[in-house]
Design an enzyme around this catalytic site. Structure first.
Site, PDB file in Angstrom:
ATOM      1  CD  GLU A  49       3.499  -3.366   2.330  1.00  0.00           C
ATOM      2  OE1 GLU A  49       3.104  -4.260   1.572  1.00  0.00           O
ATOM      3  OE2 GLU A  49       2.966  -3.120   3.422  1.00  0.00           O
ATOM      4  CB  CYS A  64       2.061  -8.900   9.752  1.00  0.00           C
ATOM      5  SG  CYS A  64       3.095  -8.201   8.492  1.00  0.00           S
ATOM      6  CD  GLU A 114       1.883  -3.770   8.035  1.00  0.00           C
ATOM      7  OE1 GLU A 114       1.781  -4.439   9.080  1.00  0.00           O
ATOM      8  OE2 GLU A 114       1.615  -4.220   6.914  1.00  0.00           O
TER       9      GLU A 114
END
Lengths: 891, 311
Positions: A630, A496, A498
């Site tokens: 993350e 999405c 990265e």
């Protein structure tokens, strides 16, 4: 006066609704008749799982006990590919898929066998015990579209989304049981327990402070494909390279090389059979077809596949087909989300231009082919557990196609084919591939405005990405591995959002060298996956306990929390502990993955594996600093810290003890888990809500991120800088420091669901703020420019990404002037150092209507956080959050 | 006159990324207070020059705190809901009622802001406008708080910021005189050519407004676009449109922007406890608007409908 003052806050945060007609999106286009038929077929199709591939894989694997693991795996994969039933659907110009279903996929029990078992199955219960499926328990899956959330007739629902034919279930269970204690999950689990602090890790997973382990759920993905070798050499050509390399390596030190080359060779044989089986199928279809036109199309498909099973592509159509074959081939070797085609318009441009120059290809045909490509990507499903598929991915597969950016020598890389790709995303507005526009000042205005036109269709793509910020991040991140200014320009988005390293590959076409970009790093987002920051803060406030389950997660921190500094310190300690144990346990899981289930096809594609004879788990890729941390819920953490600081420690409006009680009593509201409503706009009060009214108001009134308020923005900056710095204290499996990554994907739904009310006034169980710099829905009350200022209060290049999601009412950017002004706004944010911004161009009332009447909105798409998805396939946690987002509108 | 940075004004909103009120993307600043009282006004909270409370009935839980804490007896509970005498609130600077309304059913419309503070927000916003853009003062009538308006316009103009105002025209000529040297663009509202009808709709005759148009024509050299809120049954007659066109023809400016009546302000009237009289007037059809446009075109004027403008 006639200027129309914004009233967004009054119907988002404060719950009343404006009147008037629902505004539809401004631009509507349609694909070619052929593709429209495919799209309707897709809408009618359910996500379907099959057991063919796992059955043959497992059967071969068992046969070859004692073989070198990577060779054994290659043979098993080859058996899987050889036995996939070929299927070609009417009207397709590009063929092959993950399985014989249109929307097919299959479980990969060699990675993890427990999660798709029936709930009553003992294996599943074991998984539950270890906290491994806690995320599954709290995730809501979208109920509509192609999701099979309930068993119907002879179709069983597995993993919350996929339909499996009843008669295949015993086979699946039988195959799965064979992997018990042998899968990456089980073996990894055995060894991760060696890590001191494993106990805490288990509690962290159970509390859903961390969303999932990456090693056995989605070990690959969030990366960029590299199509160079097949495009340059063809499959037989790569086999020849392997042959040559084998001869050079056999018997010499570094023997792992020969097993690798042997494995690649074997795999390619499997792919050749798979492709040829489809060619046979096409011939069969041709023989049955009466329509002359369709018959000749099937024969063309057969001819093309037979050619591509051996040779490099001759035409653009060939090249696109070959790209697709390798894309699916990689997806079939592992559970992968976020396998991105990258800068495909630049990769394929030389082929396209040559055909156009020769006069053998028209723009219309190009557009149709690109529309067909969109359908193929949209049909992809990722088979993983419900927590991962629903809670993280929202059923999305994140095949991010990037446009723009710079060439090897630093000039604009945008080209005419990319203009057509943008056009095809408007005519065939399906979720995949999602588009990202790598914005650079060098890009031509015409190209940027085409991007705006596409953004205005309202589906959320392209996302607007800052090329220079990404380059700065990559140069810094990969400097120790020799990243150069020239090479950094080949980067692309994997997954999405990265940021992923790339390389320029010298494609030779008719004696001319074209440098085409492609990925040159493995999965760039594995490691510590989604730490829920508000949940860590909850543990801080309650001295290490998970208030949902009452279990102890962390050892007591021992602070009295008498000052803001103590709260911050305790938070840092718990967060660090979390990162430490998860880094160590994930390193082990990924090591086990590399031993049991190494990547072969993807390794072959990634430079420089084929050169060095090492697969990606042995650092065969050119760049290997790819493990990250993350996080999720950062804005709720920061808003909560601001509220604590102001209300408890500075103004002493209430004591910490009072606040804790308020949080436990959910400020006098019924839990969102009971009401089933996951945003602040629709909540029900309990009998004693008046007790907490004042406290709740004080929490809500505390400074909120997104308003250009320095009080809270400084807390945000301090958190960001500390976070990005601390990641470097931990080392990955590949002995490189970790880095920070900030995307929420869909995790802000389920992770919010397990978290108590927070000191910022958010209620228990409701969804967190999305993304990384998006304001909490409804709290950005000073317009987009204030939001931009807050969002850029720190250096975005210190992290792999940042994410800003905005919702804009269609009327604001209407018309030609609207388009130009919209571009100016995006450009201004990026110039200020924003890394990413994306938009939902939608009237919130349409979304509410769609929630009530899903059948009317089968094709409606929205942007969540880094991806576009059909509304009806989103879980309610995420739907409610998207509706509640502040809408920039004029009424 | 020196720019005095201590001067403050009362505004009720700053709206970034406004795309319909001047060139580029702009920041709109809504100044409180108006010299007209148009029945169709979509920002009725801007008519009073003071800060006034808005009441969100759906959020009220009937706790009675506002009545209890009001020092001036402006609020009375009738049928478990507060009834607010806003003429008292206008003179009040005590905000206890708001502070003790824990559900935010009462919210203040309007706040005091210094020229300095406003300018720093404009400086922030200008980074995001893009190559065009600027500020537009609106309201309310922006030239009523003339010291504040003058100071902010001068400061912006001298800082190379594009400046616009959106005015009803009903202010003393000297107010225009003060600001025209620091203005790039004026949106000038014309509502009715007939003075009596004008008074019926807005509470005031249009004599002063028309005089100001003529004086601006002599003294203002920037861009000016006329705006006509188009209200069927009030100012939609051919006679009125022709009259307005004739007035415009007296000037050097040739553009008019029709703003079709809408009912979206209805909610705000509820928040203020006022009757929404525009409900009785229909929203114009595209055909009516097209007819009006053609009338202006017959006079040689350029006419834009609604947001369909070239800026």
């Amino acid at each position: 006066m006639e200027s129309k003052k914004i009233e967004c806050d009054t119907y988002n945060y404060y719950g009343s609704k404006p009147e008037g007609e629902i505004q539809t999106r401004e631009i509507h286009k349609s694909p070619s008749a052929r593709v429209e038929k495919s799209r309707q077929l897709y809408f009618e199709t359910k996500s379907s799982a099959s057991v063919e591939f796992p059955y043959w894989y497992t059967r071969k694997w068992e046969e070859l006990e004692g073989e070198i693991p990577i060779v054994r795996r290659a043979e098993a994969l080859k058996a899987g590919f050889e036995h996939l039933t070929p299927a070609i659907f009417p009207g397709e110009l590009l063929v092959l898929g993950k399985s014989h279903y249109l929307r097919g996929s299959y479980p990969m029990p060699w990675l993890s066998e427990a999660f798709f078992m029936a709930h009553e199955d003992r294996l599943y219960k074991d998984a539950l015990e270890a906290g491994k499926v806690s995320a599954d328990e709290v995730t809501t899956m979208g109920q509509g579209g192609g999701n099979v959330t309930k068993s119907i007739g002879n179709v069983l629902s597995i993993a919350g989304k996929f339909g499996l034919r009843k008669e295949e279930m015993p086979i699946l269970l039988d195959v799965a049981k064979k992997w018990h204690n042998k899968s990456v999950d089980d073996v990894g689990h055995k060894y991760e327990q060696l890590v001191p602090g494993y106990h805490e890790k288990e509690e962290i997973m159970r509390a859903v402070i961390c969303m999932f382990d990456s090693g056995y759920t989605l070990p690959q993905g969030r990366e960029v494909m590299n199509y160079y070798y097949p495009l340059q050499y063809g499959i037989e050509g790569i086999k020849n390279i392997c042959d040559e390399k084998l001869k050079q390596a056999a018997g010499y030190p570094g023997m792992d090389r020969i097993y690798f080359y042997k494995s690649v060779y074997t795999m390619l044989e499997g792919l050749q059979s798979w492709i040829k089986n489809h060619a046979e199928e096409a011939k069969l279809m041709a023989s049955l077809e009466e329509d002359e036109n369709d018959k000749s199309e099937y024969l063309e498909i057969a001819e093309r596949l037979e050619w591509l099973a051996i040779n490099p592509p001759r035409t653009f159509h060939d090249a696109l087909q070959l790209v697709w074959i390798f894309h699916v081939a990689v997806l079939n070797e592992d559970a992968i989300s976020g396998l991105s085609p990258g800068r495909l318009g630049q990769v394929l441009y030389p082929f396209w231009k040559r055909d156009m120059d020769k006069g053998i290809l028209s723009r219309e045909r190009s557009l149709e082919l690109l529309e067909c490509m969109r359908m193929k990507f949209t049909e992809l499903d990722c088979f993983a557990s419900m927590g991962v598929v629903g809670g993280v991915l929202s059923g999305n597969t994140f095949n991010n196609l990037c446009l723009g950016g710079l060439t090897k020598d630093g000039e604009s890389a945008a080209n005419e084919l990319e203009m057509l790709i943008l056009e095809s995303a408007m005519t065939c507005d399906t979720p995949q591939p999602t588009l990202s526009l790598l914005y650079d000042e060098k890009l031509p205005e015409e190209f940027l405005l085409k991007g705006i036109e596409c953004t205005k269709i309202g589906t959320g793509y392209p996302a607007w990405i800052n090329n220079r910020v990404a380059m700065e991040f990559l140069l810094n991140n990969f400097k120790n591995e020799g990243m150069t200014l020239e090479e950094v320009r080949a980067w692309s988005i994997g997954g999405c959002l990265e940021t992923s390293a790339g390389s320029w590959m010298p494609l030779d076409l008719d004696g001319v060298t074209h440098y085409i970009p492609g990925g040159s790093a493995p999965a760039t987002s594995v490691g510590v996956h989604f730490i829920s920051l508000p949940k860590v803060l909850e543990a801080v406030l309650f001295d290490g306990l998970d208030k949902r389950t009452g279990r102890r997660v962390y050892p007591a921190h021992g602070y009295n929390l008498e000052s803001y500094e103590e709260v911050w310190k305790a938070f840092q300690e718990y967060f660090s502990l979390t990162v430490e144990v998860l880094t160590l346990t994930n390193n082990i899981q990924h090591d086990v993955w590399g031993k049991i289930s190494p990547s072969i096809i993807n390794s072959m594609l990634k430079p420089d594996c084929l050169e060095t004879g090492k697969d990606i788990s042995n650092k065969g890729s050119r760049y290997n600093r790819t493990f990250n941390v993350e996080i999720c819920g950062g804005v709720n953490l920061v808003n909560s810290l601001a509220s604590l600081k102001k209300n408890v420690f500075e103004e002493k409006n209430f004591s910490l003890a009072t606040l804790k009680q308020a949080l436990e009593e959910n400020f006098g509201y019924i839990s969102a888990l009971e009401t089933g409503s996951y945003s602040l706009t629709e909540q029900k009060q309990t009998q004693n809500f008046q007790t907490w009214l004042k406290t709740h108001k004080q929490c809500l009134d505390a400074p909120k991120f997104g308003n250009d308020n320095k009080y809270v923005d400084n807390i945000f900056k301090e958190w960001q800088e500390w976070f990005s710095g601390m990641c470097e204290n931990y080392r990955s499996l590949y002995d490189e420091p970790l880095y920070s990554c900030q995307i929420s994907v869909s995790t802000h739904g389920p992770m919010g669901a397990v978290t108590l009310a927070t000191p910022d006034g958010r209620l228990g169980g409701t969804t967190f703020a999305d993304g990384s710099v998006s304001a909490y829905p409804g709290t950005d009350q000073n317009g987009p420019y204030a939001l931009f200022s807050s969002a850029t209060c720190y250096n975005h290049a210190s992290s792999q990404n940042s994410q800003l999601n905005m919702k804009i009412h269609p009327s604001v950017i209407k018309g030609r002037e609207g388009a130009r002004k919209f571009l100016e706004m995006i450009r201004a944010y990026l110039r200020k150092g924003g890394f990413h911004v994306q938009f939902n161009i939608v009237d919130s009332r349409m979304l509410k209507d769609a929630q009530q009447n899903p059948d009317k909105y089968r094709g409606l798409m929205v942007r969540v956080a880094g991806f576009t998805q059909y509304w009806v396939e989103l879980g309610k946690q995420i739907q409610d959050e998207v509706i509640a987002r502040t809408e920039y509108a004029e009424i | 006159m020196e720019v005095n940075q201590q001067i403050s004004g009362t505004i009720f909103d700053i709206q970034g990324f406004s795309v319909h009120d001047g060139p580029g993307a702009r920041s709109l600043i809504f100044l409180k207070g108006c010299s007209l009282n148009c029945f169709w006004c979509c920002n009725p909270e801007g008519i009073s020059k003071e800060n006034i409370p808005l009441f969100y009935a759906s959020r009220c839980i009937g706790c009675g705190n506002c009545e209890t804490f009001c020092p001036n007896n402006a609020i009375q509970f009738i049928a478990e809901k507060p009834v607010i005498d806003r003429t008292i609130c206008e003179k009040c600077h005590d905000h206890s009622c708001l502070d003790n309304c824990y559900t935010d059913a009462l919210r203040m419309s309007g706040r005091t802001i210094s020229v300095d503070e406003l300018f720093s927000i404009i400086q922030r916003d200008r980074q995001f406008w893009g190559s065009e853009g600027g500020i537009t003062l609106t309201g309310g009538e922006p030239l009523l708080q003339i010291d504040f308006a003058h100071n902010i316009l001068k400061k912006c103009y001298e800082s190379y910021i594009h400046t616009a105002i959106e005015t009803c025209g009903n202010v003393p000529w000297k107010n225009f005189e003060l600001v025209i040297d620091h203005l790039d663009w004026i949106f000038f509202d014309l509502k009715q050519i007939d003075p009596k009808q004008h008074e019926t709709g807005t509470g005031t005759s249009n004599t002063n407004i028309i005089n100001n148009v003529r004086k601006l024509n002599e003294t203002f050299n920037g861009k000016l676009i006329f705006r006509l809120p188009f209200i069927p049954g009030f100012n939609s007659s051919r006679e009125n449109l022709a009259g307005i066109a004739s007035l415009i023809l007296e000037t050097k400016w040739k553009e008019i922007n029709l703003l079709p009546l809408h009912h979206l302000g209805r909610n705000k009237y509820q928040l203020l406890g006022l009757e929404f009289k525009a409900d009785k007037f229909p929203i114009p059809s595209p055909e009516e608007l097209q007819t009006a446009k053609e009338i202006f075109e017959e006079f040689g004027l350029t006419c834009f409908i609604g947001q369909d403008t070239p800026f």
